[in-house]
Design a protein around this motif. Structure first.
Motif, PDB file in Angstrom:
ATOM      1  N   GLN A   1      18.161  -4.903  72.556  1.00 20.08           N
ATOM      2  CA  GLN A   1      17.931  -6.306  72.877  1.00 20.08           C
ATOM      3  C   GLN A   1      17.683  -6.450  74.373  1.00 20.08           C
ATOM      4  O   GLN A   1      18.407  -5.870  75.181  1.00 20.08           O
ATOM      5  CB  GLN A   1      19.153  -7.117  72.481  1.00 20.08           C
ATOM      6  N   VAL A   2      16.652  -7.238  74.705  1.00 19.05           N
ATOM      7  CA  VAL A   2      16.374  -7.506  76.112  1.00 19.05           C
ATOM      8  C   VAL A   2      17.444  -8.470  76.602  1.00 19.05           C
ATOM      9  O   VAL A   2      17.642  -9.532  76.004  1.00 19.05           O
ATOM     10  CB  VAL A   2      14.989  -8.153  76.278  1.00 19.05           C
ATOM     11  N   ILE A   3      18.196  -8.085  77.646  1.00 19.76           N
ATOM     12  CA  ILE A   3      19.220  -9.030  78.110  1.00 19.76           C
ATOM     13  C   ILE A   3      18.883  -9.634  79.461  1.00 19.76           C
ATOM     14  O   ILE A   3      19.474 -10.620  79.858  1.00 19.76           O
ATOM     15  CB  ILE A   3      20.643  -8.436  78.113  1.00 19.76           C
ATOM     16  N   ALA A   4      17.942  -9.052  80.169  1.00 20.83           N
ATOM     17  CA  ALA A   4      17.520  -9.678  81.426  1.00 20.83           C
ATOM     18  C   ALA A   4      16.110  -9.230  81.750  1.00 20.83           C
ATOM     19  O   ALA A   4      15.729  -8.096  81.475  1.00 20.83           O
ATOM     20  CB  ALA A   4      18.463  -9.296  82.559  1.00 20.83           C
ATOM     21  N   VAL A   5      15.317 -10.150  82.292  1.00 21.85           N
ATOM     22  CA  VAL A   5      14.001  -9.806  82.824  1.00 21.85           C
ATOM     23  C   VAL A   5      14.004 -10.327  84.253  1.00 21.85           C
ATOM     24  O   VAL A   5      14.222 -11.515  84.481  1.00 21.85           O
ATOM     25  CB  VAL A   5      12.867 -10.456  82.006  1.00 21.85           C
ATOM     26  N   HIS A   6      13.840  -9.438  85.200  1.00 19.77           N
ATOM     27  CA  HIS A   6      13.996  -9.834  86.598  1.00 19.77           C
ATOM     28  C   HIS A   6      12.684 -10.230  87.269  1.00 19.77           C
ATOM     29  O   HIS A   6      12.684 -10.628  88.420  1.00 19.77           O
ATOM     30  CB  HIS A   6      14.610  -8.687  87.416  1.00 19.77           C
ATOM     31  N   VAL A   7      11.557 -10.061  86.591  1.00 19.82           N
ATOM     32  CA  VAL A   7      10.262 -10.296  87.232  1.00 19.82           C
ATOM     33  C   VAL A   7       9.377 -11.170  86.347  1.00 19.82           C
ATOM     34  O   VAL A   7       9.634 -11.319  85.157  1.00 19.82           O
ATOM     35  CB  VAL A   7       9.539  -8.950  87.507  1.00 19.82           C
ATOM     36  N   ALA A   8       8.331 -11.709  86.942  1.00 15.83           N
ATOM     37  CA  ALA A   8       7.368 -12.512  86.193  1.00 15.83           C
ATOM     38  C   ALA A   8       5.979 -11.916  86.401  1.00 15.83           C
ATOM     39  O   ALA A   8       5.756 -11.170  87.368  1.00 15.83           O
ATOM     40  CB  ALA A   8       7.398 -13.951  86.704  1.00 15.83           C
TER      41      ALA A   8
ATOM     42  N   ALA B   1       7.856   1.109  78.400  1.00  7.94           N
ATOM     43  CA  ALA B   1       8.354   0.957  77.046  1.00  7.94           C
ATOM     44  C   ALA B   1       9.866   0.883  77.017  1.00  7.94           C
ATOM     45  O   ALA B   1      10.549   1.406  77.888  1.00  7.94           O
ATOM     46  CB  ALA B   1       7.873   2.133  76.211  1.00  7.94           C
ATOM     47  N   SER B   2      10.383   0.245  75.971  1.00  6.81           N
ATOM     48  CA  SER B   2      11.826   0.226  75.766  1.00  6.81           C
ATOM     49  C   SER B   2      12.266   1.625  75.361  1.00  6.81           C
ATOM     50  O   SER B   2      11.678   2.232  74.474  1.00  6.81           O
ATOM     51  CB  SER B   2      12.180  -0.771  74.672  1.00  6.81           C
ATOM     52  N   PRO B   3      13.325   2.136  75.992  1.00  7.46           N
ATOM     53  CA  PRO B   3      13.743   3.497  75.683  1.00  7.46           C
ATOM     54  C   PRO B   3      14.445   3.624  74.339  1.00  7.46           C
ATOM     55  O   PRO B   3      14.580   4.717  73.812  1.00  7.46           O
ATOM     56  CB  PRO B   3      14.715   3.826  76.827  1.00  7.46           C
ATOM     57  N   LEU B   4      14.886   2.494  73.776  1.00  4.96           N
ATOM     58  CA  LEU B   4      15.668   2.520  72.538  1.00  4.96           C
ATOM     59  C   LEU B   4      15.430   1.227  71.795  1.00  4.96           C
ATOM     60  O   LEU B   4      15.041   0.243  72.399  1.00  4.96           O
ATOM     61  CB  LEU B   4      17.163   2.532  72.879  1.00  4.96           C
TER      62      LEU B   4
ATOM     63  N   VAL C   1      16.429  -5.388  81.758  1.00  6.00           N
ATOM     64  CA  VAL C   1      17.586  -4.663  81.245  1.00  6.00           C
ATOM     65  C   VAL C   1      17.570  -4.771  79.725  1.00  6.00           C
ATOM     66  O   VAL C   1      17.420  -5.862  79.176  1.00  6.00           O
ATOM     67  CB  VAL C   1      18.906  -5.243  81.800  1.00  6.00           C
ATOM     68  N   VAL C   2      17.690  -3.619  79.077  1.00  7.75           N
ATOM     69  CA  VAL C   2      17.759  -3.592  77.626  1.00  7.75           C
ATOM     70  C   VAL C   2      19.148  -3.115  77.245  1.00  7.75           C
ATOM     71  O   VAL C   2      19.634  -2.132  77.799  1.00  7.75           O
ATOM     72  CB  VAL C   2      16.701  -2.622  77.045  1.00  7.75           C
ATOM     73  N   GLU C   3      19.765  -3.826  76.308  1.00  8.68           N
ATOM     74  CA  GLU C   3      21.057  -3.352  75.836  1.00  8.68           C
ATOM     75  C   GLU C   3      20.860  -2.676  74.487  1.00  8.68           C
ATOM     76  O   GLU C   3      20.244  -3.234  73.582  1.00  8.68           O
ATOM     77  CB  GLU C   3      22.031  -4.516  75.681  1.00  8.68           C
ATOM     78  N   ALA C   4      21.341  -1.461  74.413  1.00  5.66           N
ATOM     79  CA  ALA C   4      21.239  -0.725  73.164  1.00  5.66           C
ATOM     80  C   ALA C   4      22.516   0.068  73.019  1.00  5.66           C
ATOM     81  O   ALA C   4      22.996   0.654  73.984  1.00  5.66           O
ATOM     82  CB  ALA C   4      20.040   0.211  73.191  1.00  5.66           C
TER      83      ALA C   4
ATOM     84  N   ALA D   1      11.053 -11.949  76.229  1.00  6.30           N
ATOM     85  CA  ALA D   1      11.991 -12.807  76.961  1.00  6.30           C
ATOM     86  C   ALA D   1      13.410 -12.308  76.680  1.00  6.30           C
ATOM     87  O   ALA D   1      13.644 -11.645  75.675  1.00  6.30           O
ATOM     88  CB  ALA D   1      11.838 -14.248  76.491  1.00  6.30           C
ATOM     89  N   PRO D   2      14.356 -12.629  77.548  1.00  8.79           N
ATOM     90  CA  PRO D   2      15.746 -12.245  77.281  1.00  8.79           C
ATOM     91  C   PRO D   2      16.181 -12.746  75.910  1.00  8.79           C
ATOM     92  O   PRO D   2      15.825 -13.855  75.509  1.00  8.79           O
ATOM     93  CB  PRO D   2      16.531 -12.931  78.405  1.00  8.79           C
ATOM     94  N   GLY D   3      16.919 -11.904  75.204  1.00  7.79           N
ATOM     95  CA  GLY D   3      17.359 -12.271  73.858  1.00  7.79           C
ATOM     96  C   GLY D   3      16.504 -11.633  72.782  1.00  7.79           C
ATOM     97  O   GLY D   3      16.943 -11.482  71.646  1.00  7.79           O
ATOM     98  N   ALA D   4      15.278 -11.247  73.144  1.00  4.25           N
ATOM     99  CA  ALA D   4      14.372 -10.688  72.140  1.00  4.25           C
ATOM    100  C   ALA D   4      14.822  -9.287  71.735  1.00  4.25           C
ATOM    101  O   ALA D   4      15.370  -8.547  72.542  1.00  4.25           O
ATOM    102  CB  ALA D   4      12.959 -10.634  72.698  1.00  4.25           C
ATOM    103  N   ARG D   5      14.594  -8.956  70.476  1.00  2.00           N
ATOM    104  CA  ARG D   5      14.874  -7.593  70.016  1.00  2.00           C
ATOM    105  C   ARG D   5      13.612  -6.760  70.221  1.00  2.00           C
ATOM    106  O   ARG D   5      12.506  -7.226  70.004  1.00  2.00           O
ATOM    107  CB  ARG D   5      15.265  -7.589  68.545  1.00  2.00           C
ATOM    108  N   VAL D   6      13.801  -5.524  70.656  1.00  5.23           N
ATOM    109  CA  VAL D   6      12.645  -4.654  70.844  1.00  5.23           C
ATOM    110  C   VAL D   6      12.887  -3.342  70.121  1.00  5.23           C
ATOM    111  O   VAL D   6      14.025  -2.909  69.962  1.00  5.23           O
ATOM    112  CB  VAL D   6      12.377  -4.336  72.338  1.00  5.23           C
ATOM    113  N   ASP D   7      11.818  -2.735  69.704  1.00  2.00           N
ATOM    114  CA  ASP D   7      11.894  -1.429  69.075  1.00  2.00           C
ATOM    115  C   ASP D   7      11.682  -0.363  70.120  1.00  2.00           C
ATOM    116  O   ASP D   7      11.098  -0.619  71.169  1.00  2.00           O
ATOM    117  CB  ASP D   7      10.820  -1.302  67.989  1.00  2.00           C
TER     118      ASP D   7
END
Ligand code: ADP
Length: 674
Positions: A612-619, A606-609, A632-635, A656-662
């Motif tokens: 915004q997702v700024i990088a996804v390193h895996v598929a 889960a997103s800790p905060l 990586v999530v930027e908060a 995907a990178p750029g998406a906002r997450v809760d």
């Protein structure tokens, strides 16, 4: 002195400035975002205007809107507080261009010191020792013509090579900092050369996101320094003084947690040298107003680190030992008056401590927490000062700094200041949001801290101080929790409450009550049974105990198994907060038949905060190893790396990178391999 002052800030610092301005007879003008419509600083100010949406970029950081607000409110001067635009040269310039007095130094001084590279070069030129780093190895044009707001673009590859060479020259470990940085953002310790490329990339991203400027600076990472800073003040008549030093070595992630003045156990010759170096630093840049010159001290030596060209969060400890009002000094200097005191007249009386109380979740590595402060009790008393920007019922939002309050104590000596701080922390009650209060309490209880003169590695070297309280529950607690739950239960069939009317309830109440609750992640269930003099608490798996009790406003006076206890209580719905002996517990009542909330799907990360997702390193489908960075999530302008908790296969990538997450939203699914 001007008559109308705009405070271009919010929270406790806005409230703090309003208090002094009012004392000086100045009309206080507040600004606010839509999230702060009912905030305390707005309630306190004489007049206020709304700047715009909650996002700081569209409100507290919007220069055009602020200038418009100043015009609308007919402000004569602007106090920027700290944070936000307080160290923004363009804002200082824009204020002056609009005919306003900017309460702070010149735009040029802000520029000189705002760029850490340039600041170090200027200080070195002025004969102040600086922390060894890239500037010594491959001097940049840092000391050349004045830096501008749009730093020249750098070729990242050439820069990386230059920094790598500098790292090799000063020797590992090294520290990367954002040249335009502050607040510990963009800082990375690098211990080995192999880790440098990834650290450079991450530090650049963080610096760009936080400051819009990704230039970096590299320094020798000192092993165990003390952070000692000197408060300086200068006026427009050529006077420069210092108001002694503050020790801010208790830090977490390079951010100050606790500060004190004066610095404990500081060699007198070193103290004198620091004061003189700080005054020399201010003189070297024709400084005006309040500033802080920060040094690192180790092995009897000191090095300039940076200068903050504004009022500092921890200024109250200086106010406590000097008896001066630094905001009043700022306003007088801004109005063209000379400094109120000469160097020799500045007192240094007793000792002061400041503890920063933050909405942060210890169980989640002190990530900023949000929520409604449905119960808030802050301490008061002799030698205790509380600077806060919130009242009970206020909301800590994800938009701004999560500080709740600063607790400041002053005593005749350090021992008295410490004792008062322990009491102040023990008297603090907060419900609705996780805080760092237990951490502060543990620091104040720690023998090493009590001895004084700790280094910036203090907290890092004592992981148990920061660890969430586990361990033994006080033995009386489950029974106490049961009693407290029942006597605060709005659904309990007790008109008027049995707790004041001992006789009445015996007639009206059932002889026993079944209770279920959770406390410190454990489930409890059992009976409260009426007895002639009170209750018998019979919880499953616990020895039964007898208790008598009296309900007090917001508290309970209990005699439990021969022990007299007086916990404070606050209840909202089925959640009860209980404070006892400086610790707090959260108790959740469960109504029979309820099941605990379903845990999130197994394996989901889960997103800790909210962020915004700024990088996804895996598929999806990819095999990963424990510890591998996945996303990586930027908060709150900080990067949070989501790492694989175990080896496995990525089952799904939900964003995907750029998406906002809760907060709590599953970012990825990691399947364990059998
Ligand atoms: P910021 O401006 O982001 O707050 P600073 O440059 O003021 O960053 O540094 C913050 C903290 O980081 C310092 O108080 C200190 O604990 C640590 N620090 C900074 N530079 C060094 C260094 N060269 N060696 C060791 N620690 C450092």
């Amino acid at each position: 002195m001007f008559r109308r002052l705009l405070i271009a800030n919010r929270g406790e610092i806005a409230c703090r400035i309003i208090a002094t301005a009012r004392r000086l007879g100045i009309t206080t003008l507040a600004v606010y975002s839509e999230a702060d419509r009912d905030a305390r600083h707005v309630r306190l100010a004489d007049e206020a205007v709304c700047l715009g949406p909650a996002e700081a970029a569209q409100s507290y950081l919007d220069v055009a809107r602020l200038l418009e607000a100043a015009r609308q409110l007919q402000a004569e001067a602007v106090h920027p507080g700290y944070g936000f635009l307080s160290e923004n040269a363009a804002f200082a310039e824009a204020c002056v261009a609009a005919g306003l007095v900017f309460v702070g130094p010149s735009a040029q001084a802000i520029r000189d010191m705002g760029d850490k590279r340039r600041a170090k070069a200027l200080m070195a030129a002025a004969g102040v020792p600086v922390v060894p780093g890239d500037a010594d190895v491959a001097p940049q044009g840092a000391a050349g013509p004045a830096a501008s707001d749009a730093p020249a673009a750098e070729d990242p590859a050439a820069e990386d090579a230059r920094l790598a060479a500098a790292a090799a020259a000063v020797g590992y470990p090294v520290l990367l900092k954002a040249a335009a940085g502050g607040g510990g953002k963009g800082m990375r310790v690098v211990t080995v050369a192999e880790a440098l490329p990834e650290a450079l990339a991450a530090a650049r991203r963080e610096a760009r996101a936080a400051f819009g400027d990704d230039r970096l600076l590299l320094e020798k990472y000192l092993a165990a320094p003390r952070h000692i800073e000197v408060q300086v003040f200068a006026d427009t008549h050529g006077n420069v003084v210092h108001l002694h030093e503050r020790d801010c070595s208790v830090q977490r992630r390079h951010q100050k947690v606790l500060e004190e003045a004066p610095a404990p156990d500081l060699d007198p010759a070193l103290r004198t040298a620091l004061g003189e170096a700080a005054v020399a630093a201010a003189r070297a840049i024709d400084y005006v107003g309040a500033g802080t010159v920060e040094f690192l001290c180790q092995d009897g030596r000191f090095w300039f680190m940076e200068m903050n060209t504004r009022l500092q969060v921890e200024h109250p400890v200086t106010e406590a030992i000097t008896g001066e009002d630094l905001v009043a000094w700022q306003l007088r200097v801004a109005a063209g008056e000379p400094l109120p005191r000469a160097q020799a007249e500045i007192a240094c009386l007793g000792h002061a401590l400041e503890a920063r109380l933050y909405a942060e979740d210890p169980a989640r590595d002190y990530l900023p927490a949000t929520g409604t402060l449905w119960h808030l009790r802050l301490p008061a008393g002799e030698g205790v000062r509380v600077d806060s920007g919130v009242d009970p019922g206020d909301v800590i939002t994800p938009y701004y700094d999560p500080m709740i309050a600063k607790l400041v104590t002053h005593g005749r000596d350090r021992g008295e200041a410490l004792a008062r701080m322990r009491q102040a922390l023990a008297a603090t009650e907060i419900a609705g949001v996780a805080t760092n209060l237990p951490l502060l309490g543990r620091i104040l209880a720690d023998a090493d801290f009590a001895r004084g003169a700790v280094t910036t590695r203090y907290l890092e070297a004592r992981p148990t101080l920061a660890a969430p309280a586990g361990g033994e529950l006080p033995s009386a607690l489950p029974a106490l929790a049961a009693l407290a739950l029942h006597c605060t239960d709005p659904d309990a069939a007790v008109a008027g409450g049995p707790w004041q009317q001992t006789e009445a309830f015996r007639l009206n109440l059932p002889g026993r009550v079944w209770l279920e609750f959770t406390l410190a992640d454990e489930a409890y269930a059992g009976w409260l049974v009426r007895e002639p003099a009170g209750w018998r608490v019979a919880l499953e798996g616990q020895p039964p105990v007898s208790a008598s009790l009296r309900r007090l406003p917001g508290a309970l006076d209990v005699e439990l198994a021969g022990q007299r206890l007086r916990p404070s209580l606050a209840r909202r719905g089925d959640v009860l907060m209980l404070w006892l002996g400086g610790e707090s517990w959260r108790i959740c009542q469960r109504r029979p038949g309820e099941t605990p909330a379903a845990a999130s799907a197994p394996g989901s990360l889960a997103s800790p905060l909210p962020g915004q997702v700024i990088a996804v390193h895996v598929a999806a489908g990819e095999m990963v190893e424990a510890g591998q960075p996945l996303a990586v999530v930027e908060a709150m302008k900080m990067e949070h790396v989501i790492r694989a908790p175990h080896d496995g296969r990525i089952g799904a990538v939900n964003f995907a990178p750029g998406a906002r997450v809760d907060e709590g939203e599953p970012l990825l699914v990691l399947e364990a391999l059998d």
